[in-house]
Design a protein around this motif. Structure first.
Motif, PDB file in Angstrom:
ATOM      1  N   GLN A   1       0.751  -1.207  -0.123  1.00 55.24           N
ATOM      2  CA  GLN A   1       0.125  -0.146   0.099  1.00 55.24           C
ATOM      3  C   GLN A   1       0.917   1.055  -0.001  1.00 55.24           C
ATOM      4  OE1 GLN A   1      -1.926  -1.620   3.377  1.00 55.24           O
ATOM      5  NE2 GLN A   1      -3.928  -1.520   2.321  1.00 55.24           N
ATOM      6  N   PHE A   2       1.615   1.255  -1.219  1.00 56.89           N
ATOM      7  CA  PHE A   2       2.734   2.380  -1.361  1.00 56.89           C
ATOM      8  C   PHE A   2       2.307   3.729  -0.905  1.00 56.89           C
ATOM      9  CE2 PHE A   2       3.584  -0.814  -4.563  1.00 56.89           C
ATOM     10  CZ  PHE A   2       4.222  -1.890  -3.881  1.00 56.89           C
ATOM     11  N   ASP A   3       0.965   4.063  -1.145  1.00 55.17           N
ATOM     12  CA  ASP A   3       0.743   5.437  -1.018  1.00 55.17           C
ATOM     13  C   ASP A   3      -0.412   5.737   0.288  1.00 55.17           C
ATOM     14  OD1 ASP A   3      -2.086   4.191  -1.614  1.00 55.17           O
ATOM     15  OD2 ASP A   3      -2.549   5.549  -3.125  1.00 55.17           O
TER      16      ASP A   3
ATOM     17  N   LYS B   1       1.984  15.454  -0.245  1.00 58.45           N
ATOM     18  CA  LYS B   1       1.543  16.880  -0.550  1.00 58.45           C
ATOM     19  C   LYS B   1       1.152  16.993  -2.072  1.00 58.45           C
ATOM     20  CE  LYS B   1       4.225  19.464   3.116  1.00 58.45           C
ATOM     21  NZ  LYS B   1       5.484  20.140   3.135  1.00 58.45           N
ATOM     22  N   ARG B   2       1.766  16.332  -3.070  1.00 58.40           N
ATOM     23  CA  ARG B   2       1.572  16.472  -4.276  1.00 58.40           C
ATOM     24  C   ARG B   2       0.752  15.279  -4.807  1.00 58.40           C
ATOM     25  NH1 ARG B   2       7.569  16.788  -6.360  1.00 58.40           N
ATOM     26  NH2 ARG B   2       6.620  16.528  -8.259  1.00 58.40           N
TER      27      ARG B   2
END
Length: 167
Positions: free
Chosen positions: A73-75, A154-155
């Motif tokens: 779950q990389f994000d 943030k991005r």
């Protein structure tokens, strides 16, 4: 995969040339992955001849803690994802390697979150995952040539990070 040259003096992954032969990756048609691609094949261990992968009597990828696909779950979301590497061929002929991150929903087809493609005569690549969910993309089995991917909150996207510098 074809290997031309002397593997006793040059690493096989430097000499290897990969030949994509599939028209979809994880159920996604190649033309939907990138316009202009006709073939793309995800790297899998069974595509590497055993005499190269197990040179020296052990699984070189396991020993180096690298893989062609990693899940996580990389994000930081609840959605499962997979990062994978492979080789592509453009309809006009040039080949290269790719790295892709896909969302793996519980229902429906995977969704592309990131695609990085690099034209190169040396298509080998592998992945490793750090504890902080940084994905390292290696261009060899035993070297320090790598790039890193990390989710940027943030991005709200995956970003390529520069490798660390050492004094």
């Amino acid at each position: 995969m074809t290997v031309e040259g002397d593997t006793s003096s040059t690493a096989w992954w430097v000499l290897a040339e990969f030949h994509p032969f599939t028209t979809e990756v994880r159920g996604i048609p190649v033309g939907q992955i990138r316009k202009g691609w006709c073939k793309a094949t995800e790297f899998r261990k069974e595509l590497i001849p055993r005499e190269f992968l197990f040179a020296g009597g052990e699984d070189a990828m396991e020993a180096s803690q690298r893989s062609f696909a990693i899940e996580g779950q990389f994000d930081g979301s609840k959605t499962r994802q997979v990062a994978l590497v492979g080789v592509y061929e453009e309809c006009k002929g040039p080949r290269g390697r790719f790295v892709m991150i896909l969302d793996l929903p519980t229902v429906g087809k995977p969704r592309i979150r990131l695609l990085g493609a690099f034209k190169t005569p040396h298509q080998y690549s592998a992945l490793s995952l750090d504890d902080d969910q940084t994905i390292t993309v290696w261009s060899c089995m035993d070297c320090d040539d790598f790039t890193m991917l990390k989710w940027d909150r943030k991005r709200q996207k995956f970003v390529w990070r520069p490798p660390p510098t050492y004094d």
